[in-house]
Design a protein around this motif. Structure first.
Motif, mmCIF file in Angstrom:
data_model
loop_
_atom_site.group_PDB
_atom_site.id
_atom_site.type_symbol
_atom_site.label_atom_id
_atom_site.label_comp_id
_atom_site.label_asym_id
_atom_site.label_seq_id
_atom_site.Cartn_x
_atom_site.Cartn_y
_atom_site.Cartn_z
ATOM 1 N N ARG A 41 0.836 -1.207 0.000
ATOM 2 C CA ARG A 41 0.000 0.000 0.000
ATOM 3 C C ARG A 41 0.869 1.254 0.000
ATOM 4 O O ARG A 41 0.411 2.336 -0.329
ATOM 5 C CB ARG A 41 -0.947 -0.007 1.193
ATOM 6 N N LEU A 42 2.147 1.106 0.359
ATOM 7 C CA LEU A 42 3.065 2.241 0.410
ATOM 8 C C LEU A 42 3.936 2.359 -0.837
ATOM 9 O O LEU A 42 4.713 3.303 -0.962
ATOM 10 C CB LEU A 42 3.967 2.112 1.648
ATOM 11 N N GLU A 43 3.804 1.404 -1.761
ATOM 12 C CA GLU A 43 4.625 1.385 -2.969
ATOM 13 C C GLU A 43 4.399 2.647 -3.800
ATOM 14 O O GLU A 43 3.274 3.044 -4.048
ATOM 15 C CB GLU A 43 4.237 0.145 -3.791
ATOM 16 N N ASN A 44 5.484 3.276 -4.217
ATOM 17 C CA ASN A 44 5.470 4.488 -5.047
ATOM 18 C C ASN A 44 4.839 5.698 -4.354
ATOM 19 O O ASN A 44 4.503 6.674 -5.010
ATOM 20 C CB ASN A 44 4.750 4.246 -6.388
ATOM 21 N N ALA A 45 4.659 5.616 -3.047
ATOM 22 C CA ALA A 45 4.078 6.751 -2.325
ATOM 23 C C ALA A 45 5.182 7.753 -1.998
ATOM 24 O O ALA A 45 6.273 7.362 -1.576
ATOM 25 C CB ALA A 45 3.422 6.276 -1.040
ATOM 26 N N PRO A 46 4.927 9.038 -2.211
ATOM 27 C CA PRO A 46 5.927 10.043 -1.823
ATOM 28 C C PRO A 46 6.191 9.961 -0.320
ATOM 29 O O PRO A 46 5.286 9.693 0.465
ATOM 30 C CB PRO A 46 5.263 11.379 -2.183
ATOM 31 N N GLU A 47 7.425 10.191 0.076
ATOM 32 C CA GLU A 47 7.793 10.106 1.489
ATOM 33 C C GLU A 47 6.959 11.071 2.324
ATOM 34 O O GLU A 47 6.733 12.216 1.935
ATOM 35 C CB GLU A 47 9.273 10.420 1.674
ATOM 36 N N GLY A 48 6.514 10.583 3.448
ATOM 37 C CA GLY A 48 5.747 11.416 4.372
ATOM 38 C C GLY A 48 4.258 11.480 4.071
ATOM 39 O O GLY A 48 3.523 12.172 4.763
ATOM 40 N N THR A 49 3.797 10.789 3.044
ATOM 41 C CA THR A 49 2.369 10.807 2.743
ATOM 42 C C THR A 49 1.710 9.541 3.284
ATOM 43 O O THR A 49 2.364 8.553 3.581
ATOM 44 C CB THR A 49 2.099 10.887 1.231
ATOM 45 N N GLY A 87 -9.171 -5.496 0.009
ATOM 46 C CA GLY A 87 -8.585 -4.170 0.192
ATOM 47 C C GLY A 87 -7.669 -3.831 -0.971
ATOM 48 O O GLY A 87 -6.793 -4.615 -1.319
ATOM 49 N N LEU A 88 -7.889 -2.672 -1.577
ATOM 50 C CA LEU A 88 -7.069 -2.199 -2.702
ATOM 51 C C LEU A 88 -6.351 -0.919 -2.304
ATOM 52 O O LEU A 88 -6.949 -0.028 -1.709
ATOM 53 C CB LEU A 88 -7.945 -1.885 -3.916
ATOM 54 N N CYS A 89 -5.072 -0.825 -2.677
ATOM 55 C CA CYS A 89 -4.343 0.424 -2.491
ATOM 56 C C CYS A 89 -4.875 1.419 -3.529
ATOM 57 O O CYS A 89 -4.883 1.119 -4.729
ATOM 58 C CB CYS A 89 -2.851 0.201 -2.681
ATOM 59 N N ILE A 90 -5.306 2.575 -3.068
ATOM 60 C CA ILE A 90 -5.874 3.571 -3.974
ATOM 61 C C ILE A 90 -4.825 4.096 -4.954
ATOM 62 O O ILE A 90 -5.112 4.349 -6.119
ATOM 63 C CB ILE A 90 -6.514 4.725 -3.173
ATOM 64 N N ALA A 91 -3.578 4.224 -4.509
ATOM 65 C CA ALA A 91 -2.529 4.794 -5.357
ATOM 66 C C ALA A 91 -2.052 3.839 -6.440
ATOM 67 O O ALA A 91 -1.744 4.261 -7.548
ATOM 68 C CB ALA A 91 -1.346 5.231 -4.500
ATOM 69 N N THR A 92 -1.964 2.536 -6.137
ATOM 70 C CA THR A 92 -1.363 1.600 -7.093
ATOM 71 C C THR A 92 -2.332 0.580 -7.671
ATOM 72 O O THR A 92 -2.054 -0.029 -8.695
ATOM 73 C CB THR A 92 -0.221 0.814 -6.424
ATOM 74 N N GLY A 93 -3.442 0.337 -6.989
ATOM 75 C CA GLY A 93 -4.370 -0.704 -7.428
ATOM 76 C C GLY A 93 -3.978 -2.093 -6.956
ATOM 77 O O GLY A 93 -4.640 -3.072 -7.281
ATOM 78 N N ASN A 94 -2.891 -2.201 -6.173
ATOM 79 C CA ASN A 94 -2.487 -3.500 -5.641
ATOM 80 C C ASN A 94 -3.531 -4.024 -4.656
ATOM 81 O O ASN A 94 -4.065 -3.256 -3.841
ATOM 82 C CB ASN A 94 -1.149 -3.402 -4.893
ATOM 83 N N ILE A 95 -3.798 -5.308 -4.725
ATOM 84 C CA ILE A 95 -4.636 -5.939 -3.715
ATOM 85 C C ILE A 95 -3.736 -6.185 -2.512
ATOM 86 O O ILE A 95 -2.739 -6.895 -2.605
ATOM 87 C CB ILE A 95 -5.245 -7.260 -4.219
ATOM 88 N N VAL A 96 -4.061 -5.555 -1.386
ATOM 89 C CA VAL A 96 -3.205 -5.648 -0.202
ATOM 90 C C VAL A 96 -3.873 -6.358 0.967
ATOM 91 O O VAL A 96 -3.246 -6.587 2.000
ATOM 92 C CB VAL A 96 -2.729 -4.239 0.239
#
Length: 109
Positions: A41-49, A87-96
């Motif tokens: 869920r944190l993949e490709n997320a800008p640091e601190g977000t 559960g899906l990561c909103i930023a990447t679409g990964n099923i987490v």
């Protein structure tokens, strides 16, 4: 296809007993694969977000496992089913996240 064991056994050229034995082994192996990773869920997320996850429920049709029991009834397709929470990561679409396999009347949806 959602066939009964006797039909699937014919498709693979095995007895029902042999099909049941090996299909359960494969189901357990697949179920234990490390496919879902909560940290994705944190993949490709800008640091601190904060990366958010969207949860939703879904029902899957099944053959009636016993005589009619209302706990299996799904209003989605007016028949027996099992319910899962996904559960899906909103930023990447990964099923987490995945949770369930509950009778529809008792499931997370």
């Amino acid at each position: 296809q959602y066939n009964i064991e006797s039909v699937n056994a014919v498709f693979v050229g095995a007895s029902e007993k042999t099909f049941r034995k090996y299909s359960l082994i494969y189901v357990r192996l697949i179920a234990n694969l490390p496919v879902l990773d909560w940290e994705k869920r944190l993949e490709n997320a800008p640091e601190g977000t904060t990366t958010f996850v969207s949860l939703d429920g879904t029902d899957f049709r099944i053959s009636e496992p016993t005589e009619f029991d209302p706990k299996w009834f799904s209003h989605k397709f007016s028949g027996p089913g099992v319910s899962y929470e996904i559960g899906l990561c909103i930023a990447t679409g990964n099923i987490v996240w995945a949770h369930g396999g509950y009778p529809c009347a008792n499931g997370p949806t």
